[in-house]
Structures are given as C-alpha cells and as structure tokens.
Motif scaffolding. Structure first.
Motif, PDB file in Angstrom:
ATOM      1  N   HIS A 174       0.972  -1.245  -0.053  1.00 34.11           N
ATOM      2  CA  HIS A 174       0.078   0.103   0.062  1.00 34.11           C
ATOM      3  C   HIS A 174       0.878   1.150   0.050  1.00 34.11           C
ATOM      4  N   ALA A 175       1.972   1.361   0.618  1.00 33.90           N
ATOM      5  CA  ALA A 175       3.030   2.232   0.808  1.00 33.90           C
ATOM      6  C   ALA A 175       3.413   2.828  -0.902  1.00 33.90           C
ATOM      7  N   ASN A 176       3.719   1.422  -1.613  1.00 36.55           N
ATOM      8  CA  ASN A 176       4.427   1.711  -2.804  1.00 36.55           C
ATOM      9  C   ASN A 176       3.034   2.393  -3.878  1.00 36.55           C
ATOM     10  N   CYS A 177       1.804   1.845  -3.431  1.00 36.76           N
ATOM     11  CA  CYS A 177       0.665   2.142  -4.255  1.00 36.76           C
ATOM     12  C   CYS A 177       0.523   3.653  -3.973  1.00 36.76           C
ATOM     13  N   GLU A 178       0.713   4.211  -2.841  1.00 39.65           N
ATOM     14  CA  GLU A 178       0.636   5.666  -2.695  1.00 39.65           C
ATOM     15  C   GLU A 178       1.589   6.554  -3.126  1.00 39.65           C
TER      16      GLU A 178
END
Length: 294
Positions: free
Chosen positions: A286-290
């Motif tokens: 999710h951090a990479n998505c953000e």
C-alpha cells in the motif's frame, strides 16, 4: 485469454494491475505457509512478480478447463516451488482460494512438492532438479508437430544450472530451433547447501546461454516493468530459436524481516510471525501504491 483476478476487476494500468496480482500471490503463499508453519515461502515471495506476469499477462489459459489443448504450458521444474505456483493458480482462478487451507495436508490437491496427478494446472511432477527443461523440449517439439501455437514456459531454479540434463536439453532446443520454448530461471543465488556460486559457479550465464544458441535476456526479477518487457520481447521474437530469461530475484521479497534472514531457503517461523509477515507485506504494497511506484 488473459486472466484478471476477481478482486482486480477495476480498471488499473498494466503495471499496477500486475503489482496487485503479485501482492495477492505473495499473500496466498504466506497463508499456505502458515497452515504448515514452514515451507519454501522465500522462493514464492521472490518469484511472485514472474508468476504474476506469466499467468496474468503472457499466458493463454482457461480457468475452468485447465487441460484445454490450446493452453500455454507452464512447467514447474523446481517442484519445491509448488507453494508459489499454487498461489498463482489460485490467483488465476484455476484452483479455488478455499483450498489453500488444505496445503500439505492428507488428501489435499496441494501437496508440498508439485504433483501433476493431484493438482489442476500442474503440468509435471517436479522434484529431482534438471527434469523440466528436457520435458519442455519434448513438449515444444510435440506442439510444433501438431501445429499447435501454444508456448511452453519452463520455470527453473539456479540450482538446476548445476545439472547436466539442463545443458543437454539446452543444446537440443537450439538444434531443433524451438522458438515456442521459453526458460525462466530464478537466480536467487541460494541452494539448500549454501550460496549458489560456492556450490558450483555457473557464471557468466548470458555468455553461456548465447553460446548454446539461445536468445538471452537478464533482468531484475523483482522489477515488474523489466519483467513485463522481458516477457513481451521474448514472445515477440521472430527468430526460430529458444528463449531464456534470467531473473535476479530476492528471496523473501516484500517482507523485510524475511529478506534479511541469513538462511531463507526453507523458512520456519514462529506462529505469530505469519500474521506479522502479512502485515509487513500489506504495508509495503500500500505504501508503494501511494507513492505511485507500481
């Protein structure tokens, strides 16, 4: 047809979609590892980007007809990676997600080593290394004789580069100009007995495969853009020669405390660590998505 997971039916850019599939494949592998408390999870985490690209972009499969004659064949030569392939088969909807809870159990269709007689979508029984590429050569020859345009993908470990049968098959594939055969080699640089280069050094691999008459690419196997481009380039090649993609991967990819373990060829963790691993995996995804890095 290209398979889209049920949870990924929303419109996503190609790399974001593949990142979603790879994340789910990693998650499935961790959940299966938790069932037995151990397994070849490090390989599954490292190989997930390649499997996501194969099953969710490159290959023609029919989820409800795994023996469809027009399917592309995916050979799991390194049978101990079965947990990784099961995760991909679940993501491709060939195996129901509910079955992951049976992993490695009596009468399960998901034994700890790949068995073609048990598992839908499993094309060969793997175990003793060095068997997949010879089988792949035979399959590719047979498909060509039948005028079947299907591809044969042979998934193999760097440990199999120590096997003479691998190089005999490599010579045969080039001799017979098997342009429908693609070898996918996981260069995670670990074997059961230690670091691969210490067991039997196989470099320089690009030069060796080229000398054997193959079209060769070497890419970061955890860089989805590079993995996607390598698959597309291999499948677009018009030369009548076999193709090999060498993927440098990191075992335990996506779960920091597994990436850095000194020995993660076969992982045993404490019961509470499985959920911790999933939490780390989810947070990193999710951090990479953000950040927009998918």
């Amino acid at each position: 047809m290209t398979i889209i997971s049920q949870s990924a039916d929303v419109a996503l850019e190609p790399l974001a979609r593949l990142a979603h599939h790879a994340w789910r494949i990693r998650r499935f592998a961790l959940r299966m590892g938790e069932v037995q408390g151990q397994g070849y999870v490090g390989q599954a985490l490292g190989w997930a980007d390649v499997l996501a690209t194969a099953y969710c972009h490159a290959m023609k499969v029919r989820p409800h007809d795994p023996l469809w004659d027009g399917r592309d064949r995916f050979l799991l030569s390194h049978g101990h990676y079965a947990i990784a392939l099961y995760a991909a088969l679940i993501e491709a909807r060939i195996i129901p997600e509910s079955e992951l809870q049976t992993y490695g159990s009596d009468d399960s269709r998901l034994p700890m080593s790949g068995m073609a007689s048990y598992t839908p979508g499993m094309e060969m029984s793997g175990g003793s290394l060095g068997q997949g590429l010879p089988i792949g050569v035979g399959m590719a020859l047979a498909l060509r004789m039948k005028n079947n345009p299907a591809w044969v993908f042979n998934s193999m470990s760097d440990g199999e580069l120590d096997e003479g049968s691998t190089w005999e098959a490599a010579m045969s594939a080039a001799h017979h100009k098997l342009g429908n055969l693609i070898a996918l080699v996981d260069l995670n640089k670990q074997q059961a007995d230690g670091n691969s280069h210490e067991i039997l050094d196989f470099e320089p691999l690009v030069d060796k495969w080229q000398a054997f008459g193959w079209y060769v690419q070497r890419v970061d196997g955890n860089d989805l853009a590079a993995v996607l481009a390598a698959f597309d380039q291999a499948m677009a090649l018009t030369d009548a020669k076999p193709r090999v993609i060498l993927f440098d991967t990191l075992m335990g990819k996506g779960v920091d405390f597994l990436e850095t373990r000194e020995k993660n060829h076969f992982i045993r963790v404490e019961p509470d660590e499985w959920q911790a691993a999933i939490n780390v995996l989810d947070a990193n995804y999710h951090a990479n998505c953000e950040k927009g890095t998918h």
